[in-house]
Write an enzyme that holds these catalytic residues in place. Structure first.
Site, PDB file in Angstrom:
ATOM      1  N   LYS A 219       0.848  -1.197   0.000  1.00  9.71           N
ATOM      2  CA  LYS A 219       0.000   0.000   0.000  1.00  9.71           C
ATOM      3  C   LYS A 219       0.891   1.257   0.000  1.00  9.71           C
ATOM      4  O   LYS A 219       0.716   2.159  -0.807  1.00  9.71           O
ATOM      5  CB  LYS A 219      -0.882   0.015   1.244  1.00  9.71           C
ATOM      6  CG  LYS A 219      -1.511   1.367   1.565  1.00  9.71           C
ATOM      7  CD  LYS A 219      -2.364   1.346   2.803  1.00  9.71           C
ATOM      8  CE  LYS A 219      -1.617   1.609   4.070  1.00  9.71           C
ATOM      9  NZ  LYS A 219      -1.374   3.019   4.393  1.00  9.71           N
ATOM     10  N   ASN A 220       1.878   1.276   0.895  1.00 13.88           N
ATOM     11  CA  ASN A 220       2.656   2.500   1.091  1.00 13.88           C
ATOM     12  C   ASN A 220       3.651   2.782  -0.025  1.00 13.88           C
ATOM     13  O   ASN A 220       4.232   3.860  -0.068  1.00 13.88           O
ATOM     14  CB  ASN A 220       3.371   2.468   2.442  1.00 13.88           C
ATOM     15  CG  ASN A 220       2.372   2.613   3.578  1.00 13.88           C
ATOM     16  OD1 ASN A 220       1.201   2.943   3.340  1.00 13.88           O
ATOM     17  ND2 ASN A 220       2.815   2.346   4.788  1.00 13.88           N
TER      18      ASN A 220
ATOM     19  N   CYS B 222      -4.391  11.884  12.941  1.00 21.91           N
ATOM     20  CA  CYS B 222      -4.933  10.528  12.798  1.00 21.91           C
ATOM     21  C   CYS B 222      -5.209  10.023  14.202  1.00 21.91           C
ATOM     22  O   CYS B 222      -5.064  10.757  15.177  1.00 21.91           O
ATOM     23  CB  CYS B 222      -3.965   9.629  12.051  1.00 21.91           C
ATOM     24  SG  CYS B 222      -2.500   9.280  13.004  1.00 21.91           S
TER      25      CYS B 222
ATOM     26  N   ARG C  78       0.064  14.590  12.993  1.00 22.54           N
ATOM     27  CA  ARG C  78       1.003  14.076  11.974  1.00 22.54           C
ATOM     28  C   ARG C  78       1.477  15.308  11.205  1.00 22.54           C
ATOM     29  O   ARG C  78       0.897  15.700  10.203  1.00 22.54           O
ATOM     30  CB  ARG C  78       0.286  13.087  11.065  1.00 22.54           C
ATOM     31  CG  ARG C  78      -0.231  11.833  11.776  1.00 22.54           C
ATOM     32  CD  ARG C  78       0.838  10.793  12.006  1.00 22.54           C
ATOM     33  NE  ARG C  78       1.346  10.205  10.785  1.00 22.54           N
ATOM     34  CZ  ARG C  78       0.761   9.211  10.115  1.00 22.54           C
ATOM     35  NH1 ARG C  78      -0.390   8.761  10.516  1.00 22.54           N
ATOM     36  NH2 ARG C  78       1.297   8.734   9.017  1.00 22.54           N
TER      37      ARG C  78
ATOM     38  N   VAL D 201       3.360  18.142   8.891  1.00 21.18           N
ATOM     39  CA  VAL D 201       3.876  18.139   7.507  1.00 21.18           C
ATOM     40  C   VAL D 201       4.885  19.273   7.316  1.00 21.18           C
ATOM     41  O   VAL D 201       5.170  19.669   6.177  1.00 21.18           O
ATOM     42  CB  VAL D 201       2.742  18.238   6.464  1.00 21.18           C
ATOM     43  CG1 VAL D 201       1.918  16.957   6.417  1.00 21.18           C
ATOM     44  CG2 VAL D 201       1.872  19.469   6.737  1.00 21.18           C
TER      45      VAL D 201
ATOM     46  N   LEU E 197       8.037  19.338   7.463  1.00 25.82           N
ATOM     47  CA  LEU E 197       9.214  18.998   6.650  1.00 25.82           C
ATOM     48  C   LEU E 197       8.870  18.989   5.155  1.00 25.82           C
ATOM     49  O   LEU E 197       9.690  19.352   4.308  1.00 25.82           O
ATOM     50  CB  LEU E 197       9.769  17.634   7.070  1.00 25.82           C
ATOM     51  CG  LEU E 197      10.326  17.572   8.497  1.00 25.82           C
ATOM     52  CD1 LEU E 197      10.711  16.142   8.856  1.00 25.82           C
ATOM     53  CD2 LEU E 197      11.494  18.522   8.686  1.00 25.82           C
TER      54      LEU E 197
ATOM     55  N   ASP F 247       5.110   0.180  12.147  1.00 25.20           N
ATOM     56  CA  ASP F 247       3.830  -0.359  11.663  1.00 25.20           C
ATOM     57  C   ASP F 247       3.619  -1.804  12.085  1.00 25.20           C
ATOM     58  O   ASP F 247       2.554  -2.364  11.836  1.00 25.20           O
ATOM     59  CB  ASP F 247       3.743  -0.270  10.140  1.00 25.20           C
ATOM     60  CG  ASP F 247       3.639   1.169   9.673  1.00 25.20           C
ATOM     61  OD1 ASP F 247       3.764   1.411   8.457  1.00 25.20           O
ATOM     62  OD2 ASP F 247       3.469   2.058  10.521  1.00 25.20           O
TER      63      ASP F 247
ATOM     64  N   ARG G 113      -8.536  -0.337   4.685  1.00 26.11           N
ATOM     65  CA  ARG G 113      -7.636   0.630   4.041  1.00 26.11           C
ATOM     66  C   ARG G 113      -6.333  -0.045   3.626  1.00 26.11           C
ATOM     67  O   ARG G 113      -5.717   0.350   2.660  1.00 26.11           O
ATOM     68  CB  ARG G 113      -7.309   1.774   5.013  1.00 26.11           C
ATOM     69  CG  ARG G 113      -8.474   2.679   5.329  1.00 26.11           C
ATOM     70  CD  ARG G 113      -7.992   3.889   6.092  1.00 26.11           C
ATOM     71  NE  ARG G 113      -6.837   4.485   5.423  1.00 26.11           N
ATOM     72  CZ  ARG G 113      -6.059   5.405   5.979  1.00 26.11           C
ATOM     73  NH1 ARG G 113      -6.305   5.819   7.209  1.00 26.11           N
ATOM     74  NH2 ARG G 113      -5.040   5.911   5.324  1.00 26.11           N
TER      75      ARG G 113
HETATM   76  C1  EPZ Z   1       4.750   6.690   6.495  1.00 30.29           C
HETATM   77  O1  EPZ Z   1       4.069   7.735   7.151  1.00 30.29           O
HETATM   78  C2  EPZ Z   1       3.761   5.538   6.419  1.00 30.29           C
HETATM   79  N1  EPZ Z   1       2.591   5.953   5.642  1.00 30.29           N
HETATM   80  C3  EPZ Z   1       3.334   5.133   7.819  1.00 30.29           C
HETATM   81  O2  EPZ Z   1       2.504   3.989   7.688  1.00 30.29           O
HETATM   82  C4  EPZ Z   1       4.562   4.739   8.626  1.00 30.29           C
HETATM   83  O3  EPZ Z   1       4.171   4.470   9.958  1.00 30.29           O
HETATM   84  C5  EPZ Z   1       5.580   5.888   8.610  1.00 30.29           C
HETATM   85  O4  EPZ Z   1       5.892   6.250   7.251  1.00 30.29           O
HETATM   86  C6  EPZ Z   1       6.866   5.533   9.318  1.00 30.29           C
HETATM   87  O5  EPZ Z   1       7.450   4.411   8.703  1.00 30.29           O
HETATM   88  C7  EPZ Z   1       2.667   5.919   4.296  1.00 30.29           C
HETATM   89  O6  EPZ Z   1       3.681   5.567   3.723  1.00 30.29           O
HETATM   90  C8  EPZ Z   1       1.423   6.334   3.557  1.00 30.29           C
HETATM   91  P1  EPZ Z   1       7.099   9.884   8.538  1.00 30.29           P
HETATM   92  P2  EPZ Z   1       4.720   9.217   7.175  1.00 30.29           P
HETATM   93  O7  EPZ Z   1       6.949  11.205   7.837  1.00 30.29           O
HETATM   94  O8  EPZ Z   1       5.414   9.476   5.897  1.00 30.29           O
HETATM   95  C9  EPZ Z   1       7.610  13.147  11.892  1.00 30.29           C
HETATM   96  C10 EPZ Z   1       0.560   2.705   7.909  1.00 30.29           C
HETATM   97  O9  EPZ Z   1       0.112   2.153   8.907  1.00 30.29           O
HETATM   98  N2  EPZ Z   1       7.366  14.166  10.852  1.00 30.29           N
HETATM   99  O10 EPZ Z   1       8.260   9.010   8.208  1.00 30.29           O
HETATM  100  O11 EPZ Z   1       3.674  10.166   7.602  1.00 30.29           O
HETATM  101  C11 EPZ Z   1       6.374  12.319  12.216  1.00 30.29           C
HETATM  102  O12 EPZ Z   1       5.542  12.986  13.146  1.00 30.29           O
HETATM  103  C12 EPZ Z   1       1.121   4.114   8.026  1.00 30.29           C
HETATM  104  O13 EPZ Z   1       0.641   2.205   6.762  1.00 30.29           O
HETATM  105  C13 EPZ Z   1       7.551  15.518  11.158  1.00 30.29           C
HETATM  106  O14 EPZ Z   1       7.903  15.869  12.284  1.00 30.29           O
HETATM  107  O15 EPZ Z   1       5.778   9.046   8.347  1.00 30.29           O
HETATM  108  C14 EPZ Z   1       6.960  11.056  12.785  1.00 30.29           C
HETATM  109  O16 EPZ Z   1       7.251  11.258  14.158  1.00 30.29           O
HETATM  110  C15 EPZ Z   1       0.881   4.685   9.410  1.00 30.29           C
HETATM  111  N3  EPZ Z   1       7.315  16.450  10.196  1.00 30.29           N
HETATM  112  C16 EPZ Z   1       8.288  10.908  12.019  1.00 30.29           C
HETATM  113  O17 EPZ Z   1       8.534  12.179  11.398  1.00 30.29           O
HETATM  114  C17 EPZ Z   1       6.932  16.098   8.926  1.00 30.29           C
HETATM  115  O18 EPZ Z   1       6.758  17.006   8.075  1.00 30.29           O
HETATM  116  C18 EPZ Z   1       8.232   9.879  10.911  1.00 30.29           C
HETATM  117  O19 EPZ Z   1       7.083  10.161  10.119  1.00 30.29           O
HETATM  118  C19 EPZ Z   1       6.761  14.726   8.631  1.00 30.29           C
HETATM  119  C20 EPZ Z   1       6.985  13.775   9.606  1.00 30.29           C
END
Ligand code: EPZ
Length: 432
Positions: free
Chosen positions: A22-23, A118, A123, A125, A127, A312, A404
């Site tokens: 999915k991801n 969520c 969550r 954004v 970055l 995950d 999902r």
């Molecule tokens: C991806 O989410 C996955 N989703 C998540 O899977 C997964 O848990 C996560 O990566 C970590 O592996 C998809 O790929 C659609 P991150 P993402 O940005 O990209 C912080 C599932 O169950 N952060 O790597 O949102 C954030 O808060 C889902 O399939 C910022 O601070 O994860 C977290 O603490 C759930 N600022 C850390 O980085 C930002 O702008 C890692 O989040 C972005 C993220």
């Protein structure tokens, strides 16, 4: 509304097949916007999130045709005429935010709804936005939307450091950089398999990249990109979920065969921890044989970014630990408070206590079937795992969360001996 009814106690036997990731499918779909002409993606799972993202992409005038039986999707952005991703769709799936990078690259502008939080908290954004600004975009927030524009209609290559390393931000910035003028560099880039596989598709489309799979990703922007046919990778989280299912519900005398997964995508930390529980992993042609031990051993884990233990799989691991005689702990370091499943598991008699960013588990108690509520994708699958080994019946409510990210889960598990059925119910009429 649907729920899953599971009568616990049946052994898991036979085989389970891992569907496409999915991801990874989601960024592959977003990349189709960067070119005109048919982009054909295969091994795309039939999931709610794929349907949602298809609708998001169609808003731009891009055609999207999904064959759920053949697991193939064809996207063609020749008719692209709108650089927008509306709230009513983005709110359903936060990965729709990838449209920001894709639209800025394609059209030099974007109006994308901010994704909400969520079940387990904010969550951010920030970055993603920092990355777009590093590529020269002017970014404003207007009534819940990110409104971005590239001066002169095209982004400039730039450099950005991600702290913390972020899967989504790495993907979003790579989408934007693919058509920017000049080179972009992402420092502390994510190296999850989803990101690496997505980068190989960009390369095939004509983007020159260096450092794929390393923490420093160099992206040479192209003048134009070509449509491609590309195969999605298998879902590493479904793969790990099935391995855990085999360890908790399998029997020592009949190994469970899991086909379609790529072991290297799970990373060595998970594989080592899994084998330290006493579960036996052996290759079997293109599949993996998992043999449950007579007695599972508790193994404490700490989640981390790749190649660390995947966040995950944190909830699913808790069920595995609940089946071990002994104490263990699960330390979540990627997301604060990703523990919404714990109160539901406590209702099933699981001895798990949240202490800060850790769950302390006292395993070995019999899990009892009851009514439980899904709160998010991975929490809901942990409730299904618990139901498989619980005494009596477990009703897992609100499984739209599960739909999902897990394709035909009840059919796959029923095909491997589990007593599980999907039942529709009126939430207000359902006896609690
Ligand atoms: C991806 O989410 C996955 N989703 C998540 O899977 C997964 O848990 C996560 O990566 C970590 O592996 C998809 O790929 C659609 P991150 P993402 O940005 O990209 C912080 C599932 O169950 N952060 O790597 O949102 C954030 O808060 C889902 O399939 C910022 O601070 O994860 C977290 O603490 C759930 N600022 C850390 O980085 C930002 O702008 C890692 O989040 C972005 C993220």
């Amino acid at each position: 509304m649907d729920k899953l009814v599971i009568r616990g106690g049946n052994p898991l036997q036979g085989a389970l097949h891992v569907s496409g990731s999915k991801n990874t499918a989601l960024p592959l779909m977003a990349a189709a916007i960067l070119t005109d002409g048919p982009v054909e993606l295969t091994n795309i799972p039939d999931l709610k999130d794929i349907d949602t993202f298809s609708r998001v992409i169609q808003v731009t005038g891009t055609s999207v045709n999904f064959d759920p039986v053949g697991h193939r999707i064809t996207l063609d952005a020749s008719g692209f005429d709108r650089a927008e991703a509306p709230y009513e769709l983005v709110k359903r799936m936060r990965a729709s935010f990838y449209m920001l990078g894709a639209l800025l690259a394609r059209a030099g502008k974007a109006r994308v709804s901010l994704p909400g939080g969520c079940a387990w908290g904010p969550r951010p954004v920030d970055l993603h936005l920092k990355g777009m600004q590093a590529l020269g975009a002017k970014v404003e927030l207007d009534q819940g939307y990110v409104v971005a524009e590239a001066p002169g209609g095209r982004l400039q290559g730039g450099r950005v450091t991600l702290e913390p390393s972020s899967v989504g931000a790495t993907i979003n910035i790579a989408l934007a950089a693919a058509l920017a003028r000049g080179e972009s560099v992402i420092d502390n880039a994510a190296i999850e398999p989803d990101v690496v596989h997505f980068c190989t598709m960009l390369q095939k489309m004509g983007v020159t990249m260096e450092g794929i799979g390393s923490r420093t990703l160099h992206i040479q922007g192209s003048e134009s990109l070509s449509p491609v046919a590309f195969e999605n990778c298998p879902d590493r989280i479904e793969f790990g979920t099935f391995m855990i299912a085999a360890a908790i519900a399998g029997t020592p005398d009949s190994p469970v065969r899991i086909t379609g997964g790529w072991t290297e995508h799970l990373g060595s930390v998970f594989m080592d921890a899994f084998e330290r529980t006493g579960s036996v992993v052996s290759a079997d042609g293109d599949g993996l044989l998992i043999t449950a031990p007579e007695e599972l051993r508790p193994v404490s884990v700490r989640t981390d970014i790749y190649p660390g233990f995947p966040t995950d799989l944190q909830a699913q691991w808790t069920i595995l630990m609940a089946r071990c005689a002994g104490n263990s702990k699960v330390h979540e370091t990627v997301y604060p408070d990703r523990f919404k499943h714990i109160p539901e598991l406590q209702r099933m008699g699981v001895n798990a206590i949240i202490v800060g960013d850790e769950v302390m588990i006292e395993g070995g108690k019999q899990i009892q079937g009851t009514q439980v509520m899904s709160t998010d994708l991975r929490a809901s699958v942990s409730l299904v795992l618990a139901g498989m080994v619980a005494s009596g019946e477990t009703h897992v409510h609100r499984i739209y969360h599960l739909d999902r990210g897990y394709e035909r889960l009840e059919q796959k598990l029923a095909g491997a001996g589990i007593d599980i059925t999907r039942v529709s119910y009126d939430e207000w009429a359902d006896p609690e």
